[in-house]
Scaffold this motif. Structure first.
Motif, mmCIF file in Angstrom:
data_model
loop_
_atom_site.group_PDB
_atom_site.id
_atom_site.type_symbol
_atom_site.label_atom_id
_atom_site.label_comp_id
_atom_site.label_asym_id
_atom_site.label_seq_id
_atom_site.Cartn_x
_atom_site.Cartn_y
_atom_site.Cartn_z
ATOM 1 N N THR A 124 65.065 115.214 41.378
ATOM 2 C CA THR A 124 65.291 116.307 40.435
ATOM 3 C C THR A 124 66.619 116.992 40.726
ATOM 4 N N SER A 125 66.958 117.951 39.877
ATOM 5 C CA SER A 125 68.119 118.824 40.095
ATOM 6 C C SER A 125 69.418 118.055 40.304
ATOM 7 N N GLY A 126 69.578 116.962 39.573
ATOM 8 C CA GLY A 126 70.813 116.189 39.651
ATOM 9 C C GLY A 126 70.877 115.224 40.811
ATOM 10 N N THR A 127 69.842 115.172 41.649
ATOM 11 C CA THR A 127 69.893 114.302 42.820
ATOM 12 C C THR A 127 69.679 112.831 42.465
ATOM 13 N N ALA A 128 69.409 112.531 41.201
ATOM 14 C CA ALA A 128 69.370 111.120 40.782
ATOM 15 C C ALA A 128 70.753 110.475 40.916
ATOM 16 N N ARG A 129 71.782 111.280 41.166
ATOM 17 C CA ARG A 129 73.109 110.722 41.440
ATOM 18 C C ARG A 129 73.105 109.897 42.721
ATOM 19 N N PHE A 130 72.183 110.228 43.650
ATOM 20 C CA PHE A 130 72.188 109.517 44.940
ATOM 21 C C PHE A 130 70.792 109.201 45.456
ATOM 22 N N SER A 131 69.752 109.531 44.699
ATOM 23 C CA SER A 131 68.385 109.302 45.154
ATOM 24 C C SER A 131 67.622 108.431 44.168
ATOM 25 N N SER A 132 66.483 107.925 44.620
ATOM 26 C CA SER A 132 65.682 106.990 43.835
ATOM 27 C C SER A 132 64.236 107.469 43.758
ATOM 28 N N PRO A 133 63.448 106.885 42.865
ATOM 29 C CA PRO A 133 62.021 107.206 42.828
ATOM 30 C C PRO A 133 61.345 106.832 44.150
ATOM 31 N N LEU A 134 60.253 107.527 44.448
ATOM 32 C CA LEU A 134 59.449 107.153 45.600
ATOM 33 C C LEU A 134 58.956 105.723 45.423
ATOM 34 N N GLY A 135 58.909 104.980 46.512
ATOM 35 C CA GLY A 135 58.462 103.597 46.407
ATOM 36 C C GLY A 135 58.016 103.043 47.741
ATOM 37 N N VAL A 136 57.661 101.787 47.746
ATOM 38 C CA VAL A 136 57.211 101.114 48.959
ATOM 39 C C VAL A 136 58.240 101.245 50.070
ATOM 40 N N TYR A 137 59.513 101.147 49.726
ATOM 41 C CA TYR A 137 60.589 101.208 50.715
ATOM 42 C C TYR A 137 60.641 102.528 51.457
ATOM 43 N N ASP A 138 60.070 103.594 50.875
ATOM 44 C CA ASP A 138 60.047 104.889 51.552
ATOM 45 C C ASP A 138 59.045 104.917 52.694
ATOM 46 N N PHE A 139 58.152 103.952 52.753
ATOM 47 C CA PHE A 139 57.130 103.916 53.793
ATOM 48 C C PHE A 139 57.362 102.774 54.774
ATOM 49 N N GLN A 140 58.569 102.245 54.752
ATOM 50 C CA GLN A 140 58.929 101.180 55.665
ATOM 51 C C GLN A 140 60.283 101.490 56.298
ATOM 52 N N LYS A 141 60.539 100.842 57.409
ATOM 53 C CA LYS A 141 61.850 100.964 58.038
ATOM 54 C C LYS A 141 62.326 99.572 58.420
ATOM 55 N N ARG A 142 63.609 99.456 58.670
ATOM 56 C CA ARG A 142 64.219 98.158 58.961
ATOM 57 C C ARG A 142 64.823 98.150 60.364
#
Length: 438
Positions: A380-398
């Motif tokens: 929200t609030s213009g942060t779609a310029r650098f952020s994405s929807p919540l997803g599977v990748y948010d619950f994993q690390k590399r």
């Protein structure tokens, strides 16, 4: 603003000299800037970190008007969750189950894979994808209950392979929402605590005698929740700092004005700070949508909230053409973007910033909120310029994988030695040089 406006929603035109100034004012939002709120949140966080369960119980009694004596009274058992699910009407159970299955199916496609490759000298490089051990999910309570948020947060975590999911949901005055509890059962949540606010964020971030410490906290909340999430970032991961809900609807003049007005209301009814913006390059179409807004607004159950939202942060914007509409989209970077146009696919390459894009006249944003499949937790609030929807990748690390063969270590050591000595880090250089086999 422009000289043409109503008491309900502002009218703007991109040709007005002060348009960009008005737009900046309209978009301005900072949800965690209040110093008094920050001070109160810091006090609560410190208290929970120091005293654990006792501090959480005291804060919950104070803010949610309860009179419990222990955390045990604030934890819901799996049997209670199942009872809530079984007690729903068949229609509600079927709808919740259908939404859960669609959300699960969509997120299954997001799962990244671990990978490796071997170089000619036998060195192996790769990436290992690992789920988080434990995730915390904040589900808003109080004014409204959101079973859809339970599904949208918990299901991607499950798909990612998270071992334990801890859910917190405030229950002011002790009021439980059966749909929320049923969704927790359906989504396989492991722990549910009826706590909210900064004290819930603190409990998840630091852990208490009863609440397990999590690795990441996701989910939206009020200003206290947002401020607390920002404050504990670093101790735990967070998804984002969520502001009020937003929608931007762009129409080519051919969509039913009543549909468009109701699409704007679908976000305006969330709360008084929500934002609904409509854009078209046809003045008569803006007139028609404005008329629909005025006629249909009194029919809403949440009319007062929607009206306040439209008056404070809503706008009908007249632009010059499709190209300028696209400029506005990328300037605003909306959470939800409806392309209510004849050929929405033709717009996609030019739309760079949007949380979720709803394509065509028949795709209302409301479908995405509940059951289309993609996640409704969006920047929200213009942060779609650098952020994405919540997803599977948010619950994993590399994790990176580096396995050098003797020959590979020798060749890489020569490169590393030169670079390390160039940085005057001689221990680095000598460590690499020990493995050079020339």
């Amino acid at each position: 603003m422009s000289d043409k406006s109503t008491a309900t929603i502002a009218r703007l035109s991109t040709v007005d000299g002060a348009f960009h100034q008005h737009l900046d004012a309209l978009l301005d939002w900072e949800g965690v800037s209040d110093k008094a709120v920050q001070a109160r949140v810091e006090e609560i966080l410190a208290d929970v970190k120091r005293r654990g369960d006792s501090a959480v119980v005291e804060a919950t009694n104070r803010f949610d008007r309860l009179s419990v004596e222990s955390m045990e009274q604030l934890r819901l058992s799996p049997e209670q969750l199942k009872k809530a699910f079984d007690g729903l009407s068949a229609e509600q159970r079927n709808a919740l189950s259908a939404a859960a299955e669609r959300i699960r199916r969509y997120h299954e496609r997001q799962k990244p894979s671990s990978w490796q490759y071997e170089e000619a000298d036998g060195t192996v490089l790769g990436q290992k994808v690992t789920p988080l051990d434990r995730a915390g999910i904040y589900v808003p309570g109080g004014k409204a209950a959101y079973p859809s948020s339970v599904l949208m947060n918990a299901i991607p975590a499950h798909v990612a392979g998270v071992r334990e999911i801890v859910m917190v949901v405030p229950t002011p005055d002790g009021v439980l929402n059966d749909l929320v509890l049923a969704a927790a059962h359906l989504a396989g949540v492991d722990y549910v605590f009826t706590i909210g606010g900064a004290q819930a964020v603190a409990a998840l971030a630091y852990g208490t005698e009863s609440v397990p410490r999590v690795d990441k906290i996701v989910g939206p909340g009020n200003i206290y929740v947002a401020t607390a999430k920002r404050a504990v970032f670093g101790q735990v991961g967070i998804d984002m700092i969520a502001g009020p809900s937003e929608i931007m609807v762009v129409s080519d003049g051919q969509t039913d004005p009543d549909w468009l007005a109701m699409d704007l209301f679908s976000q305006a009814e969330h709360d008084e700070d929500a934002q609904a913006i409509f854009v078209s390059w046809y003045a008569d179409h803006l007139d028609a949508v404005e008329a629909s807004v005025e006629r249909l607004l009194p029919t809403l159950e949440r009319e007062d909230i929607a009206r306040a939202s439209l008056q404070r942060r809503g706008a009908l914007i007249l632009c010059q053409d499709q190209a300028e509409a696209i400029e506005l989209i990328n300037r605003i970077a909306p959470e939800h973007l409806e392309l209510s146009v004849e050929a929405p696919g033709d717009w996609l390459d030019d739309v760079r910033h949007a949380g979720a894009i709803f394509m065509g006249r028949h795709t209302s944003e409301a479908l995405g909120d509940y059951c289309a499949g993609p996640n409704h937790v969006l920047p929200t609030s213009g942060t779609a310029r650098f952020s994405s929807p919540l997803g599977v990748y948010d619950f994993q690390k590399r994790s990176s994988i580096i396995h050098c063969s003797p020959d590979g270590a020798s060749e890489l050591g020569k490169i590393a030695s030169v670079l390390a000595r160039g940085e005057s880090l001689t221990a680095h250089a000598r460590s690499a040089e020990y493995r050079i086999n020339d």
